[in-house]
Design a protein around this motif. Structure first.
Motif, PDB file in Angstrom:
ATOM      1  N   PRO A  77       0.815  -1.233   0.000  1.00  0.00           N
ATOM      2  CA  PRO A  77       0.000   0.000   0.000  1.00  0.00           C
ATOM      3  C   PRO A  77       0.843   1.274   0.000  1.00  0.00           C
ATOM      4  N   VAL A  78       1.566   1.496  -1.080  1.00  0.00           N
ATOM      5  CA  VAL A  78       2.489   2.621  -1.174  1.00  0.00           C
ATOM      6  C   VAL A  78       1.757   3.966  -1.186  1.00  0.00           C
ATOM      7  N   GLY A  79       0.539   4.011  -1.704  1.00  0.00           N
ATOM      8  CA  GLY A  79      -0.238   5.257  -1.695  1.00  0.00           C
ATOM      9  C   GLY A  79      -0.542   5.712  -0.284  1.00  0.00           C
ATOM     10  N   THR A  80      -0.944   4.776   0.571  1.00  0.00           N
ATOM     11  CA  THR A  80      -1.215   5.105   1.974  1.00  0.00           C
ATOM     12  C   THR A  80       0.055   5.553   2.673  1.00  0.00           C
ATOM     13  N   LEU A  81       1.154   4.859   2.403  1.00  0.00           N
ATOM     14  CA  LEU A  81       2.431   5.241   3.001  1.00  0.00           C
ATOM     15  C   LEU A  81       2.808   6.661   2.598  1.00  0.00           C
ATOM     16  N   VAL A 131       3.253   9.753   5.284  1.00  0.00           N
ATOM     17  CA  VAL A 131       4.540  10.439   5.449  1.00  0.00           C
ATOM     18  C   VAL A 131       4.399  11.921   5.125  1.00  0.00           C
ATOM     19  N   LEU A 132       3.712  12.248   4.051  1.00  0.00           N
ATOM     20  CA  LEU A 132       3.502  13.659   3.711  1.00  0.00           C
ATOM     21  C   LEU A 132       2.692  14.363   4.790  1.00  0.00           C
ATOM     22  N   GLY A 133       1.656  13.719   5.280  1.00  0.00           N
ATOM     23  CA  GLY A 133       0.858  14.308   6.358  1.00  0.00           C
ATOM     24  C   GLY A 133       1.688  14.553   7.611  1.00  0.00           C
ATOM     25  N   CYS A 134       2.562  13.602   7.942  1.00  0.00           N
ATOM     26  CA  CYS A 134       3.449  13.776   9.098  1.00  0.00           C
ATOM     27  C   CYS A 134       4.412  14.933   8.886  1.00  0.00           C
ATOM     28  N   LEU A 135       4.963  15.048   7.693  1.00  0.00           N
ATOM     29  CA  LEU A 135       5.872  16.157   7.385  1.00  0.00           C
ATOM     30  C   LEU A 135       5.154  17.494   7.534  1.00  0.00           C
ATOM     31  N   ILE A 136       3.967  17.597   6.977  1.00  0.00           N
ATOM     32  CA  ILE A 136       3.222  18.856   7.029  1.00  0.00           C
ATOM     33  C   ILE A 136       2.818  19.196   8.455  1.00  0.00           C
ATOM     34  N   ILE A 137       2.366  18.207   9.227  1.00  0.00           N
ATOM     35  CA  ILE A 137       1.951  18.510  10.597  1.00  0.00           C
ATOM     36  C   ILE A 137       3.154  18.919  11.450  1.00  0.00           C
ATOM     37  N   GLY A 138       4.326  18.317  11.181  1.00  0.00           N
ATOM     38  CA  GLY A 138       5.528  18.742  11.898  1.00  0.00           C
ATOM     39  C   GLY A 138       5.894  20.174  11.569  1.00  0.00           C
ATOM     40  N   LEU A 139       5.852  20.509  10.293  1.00  0.00           N
ATOM     41  CA  LEU A 139       6.168  21.860   9.834  1.00  0.00           C
ATOM     42  C   LEU A 139       5.197  22.880  10.424  1.00  0.00           C
ATOM     43  N   LEU A 140       3.903  22.605  10.341  1.00  0.00           N
ATOM     44  CA  LEU A 140       2.907  23.550  10.846  1.00  0.00           C
ATOM     45  C   LEU A 140       2.910  23.643  12.370  1.00  0.00           C
ATOM     46  N   GLY A 175       3.223 -11.919   5.802  1.00  0.00           N
ATOM     47  CA  GLY A 175       3.715 -11.443   7.090  1.00  0.00           C
ATOM     48  C   GLY A 175       4.878 -10.473   6.971  1.00  0.00           C
ATOM     49  N   PHE A 176       5.801 -10.763   6.064  1.00  0.00           N
ATOM     50  CA  PHE A 176       6.944  -9.865   5.893  1.00  0.00           C
ATOM     51  C   PHE A 176       6.497  -8.492   5.414  1.00  0.00           C
ATOM     52  N   LEU A 177       5.593  -8.459   4.416  1.00  0.00           N
ATOM     53  CA  LEU A 177       5.113  -7.167   3.924  1.00  0.00           C
ATOM     54  C   LEU A 177       4.291  -6.444   4.995  1.00  0.00           C
ATOM     55  N   ALA A 178       3.553  -7.182   5.811  1.00  0.00           N
ATOM     56  CA  ALA A 178       2.808  -6.549   6.913  1.00  0.00           C
ATOM     57  C   ALA A 178       3.792  -5.893   7.884  1.00  0.00           C
ATOM     58  N   PHE A 179       4.838  -6.613   8.257  1.00  0.00           N
ATOM     59  CA  PHE A 179       5.844  -6.055   9.148  1.00  0.00           C
ATOM     60  C   PHE A 179       6.556  -4.873   8.498  1.00  0.00           C
ATOM     61  N   LEU A 180       6.885  -5.001   7.220  1.00  0.00           N
ATOM     62  CA  LEU A 180       7.535  -3.907   6.500  1.00  0.00           C
ATOM     63  C   LEU A 180       6.644  -2.667   6.485  1.00  0.00           C
ATOM     64  N   ASN A 181       5.349  -2.846   6.295  1.00  0.00           N
ATOM     65  CA  ASN A 181       4.416  -1.725   6.296  1.00  0.00           C
ATOM     66  C   ASN A 181       4.395  -1.037   7.657  1.00  0.00           C
ATOM     67  N   ILE A 182       4.342  -1.818   8.728  1.00  0.00           N
ATOM     68  CA  ILE A 182       4.356  -1.244  10.077  1.00  0.00           C
ATOM     69  C   ILE A 182       5.641  -0.456  10.305  1.00  0.00           C
ATOM     70  N   MET A 201       8.620   4.473  11.112  1.00  0.00           N
ATOM     71  CA  MET A 201       9.910   5.150  10.968  1.00  0.00           C
ATOM     72  C   MET A 201       9.809   6.361  10.051  1.00  0.00           C
ATOM     73  N   LEU A 202       9.189   6.186   8.888  1.00  0.00           N
ATOM     74  CA  LEU A 202       9.095   7.309   7.959  1.00  0.00           C
ATOM     75  C   LEU A 202       8.142   8.383   8.472  1.00  0.00           C
ATOM     76  N   GLY A 203       7.042   7.975   9.100  1.00  0.00           N
ATOM     77  CA  GLY A 203       6.104   8.954   9.643  1.00  0.00           C
ATOM     78  C   GLY A 203       6.718   9.785  10.753  1.00  0.00           C
ATOM     79  N   LEU A 204       7.347   9.127  11.723  1.00  0.00           N
ATOM     80  CA  LEU A 204       7.990   9.871  12.809  1.00  0.00           C
ATOM     81  C   LEU A 204       9.159  10.694  12.283  1.00  0.00           C
ATOM     82  N   GLY A 205       9.906  10.126  11.352  1.00  0.00           N
ATOM     83  CA  GLY A 205      11.006  10.877  10.739  1.00  0.00           C
ATOM     84  C   GLY A 205      10.506  12.112  10.001  1.00  0.00           C
ATOM     85  N   ALA A 206       9.359  11.995   9.350  1.00  0.00           N
ATOM     86  CA  ALA A 206       8.809  13.145   8.628  1.00  0.00           C
ATOM     87  C   ALA A 206       8.326  14.226   9.580  1.00  0.00           C
ATOM     88  N   VAL A 207       7.727  13.843  10.714  1.00  0.00           N
ATOM     89  CA  VAL A 207       7.335  14.847  11.707  1.00  0.00           C
ATOM     90  C   VAL A 207       8.583  15.567  12.209  1.00  0.00           C
TER      91      VAL A 207
END
Length: 127
Positions: free
Chosen positions: A35-39, A43-52, A97-104, A109-115
């Motif tokens: 689900p790369v679209g959701t990711l 990530v973009l939402g986290c970046l914007i909320i961190g900036l704002l 299972g691997f892709l589920a773990f990769l998604n989590i 990591m990317l969401g918190l990193g973007a904030v």
């Protein structure tokens, strides 16, 4: 009641933006297995909320009404944690299972990193 309407209007806008951007990313990457679209939206939402958030804290830039509209409404409608949860469970259910773990891992990591990056950028821009 005014803030409730602002949140609702912002949520409508954010949800439409989420739908459009997630679809564009999905079409662009042509990934059916992740689900790369959701990711991308998260990530973009986290970046914007961190900036704002940094702008709001450093400069007092937003009124309570603007915060309700932008941060709670637009960004709340834009980010997709419930979609993330559902897509992760679907991956798990489908034996991926691997892709589920990769998604989590990627979402966290990317969401918190973007904030963090958004706040750093906001600090550099607005002090």
């Amino acid at each position: 009641m005014g803030k409730v309407l602002l949140v609702g209007l912002g949520g409508f806008i954010g949800s439409v933006l989420r739908y459009l951007l997630s679809g564009l990313v999905h079409d662009w990457t042509r990934r059916e297995d992740f689900p790369v679209g959701t990711l991308a939206v998260n990530v973009l939402g986290c970046l914007i909320i961190g900036l704002l958030s940094q702008l709001a804290e450093a400069r007092g830039a937003f009124s309570p009404e603007t915060r309700a509209f932008v941060i709670i409404g637009i960004l709340g409608g834009f980010t997709t944690f419930s979609s993330f949860g559902n897509e992760t469970m679907n991956l798990w259910r489908d034996g991926e299972g691997f892709l589920a773990f990769l998604n989590i891992a990627a979402q966290l990591m990317l969401g918190l990193g973007a904030v963090w990056l958004g706040r750093v950028l906001g600090h550099k821009i607005w002090g």
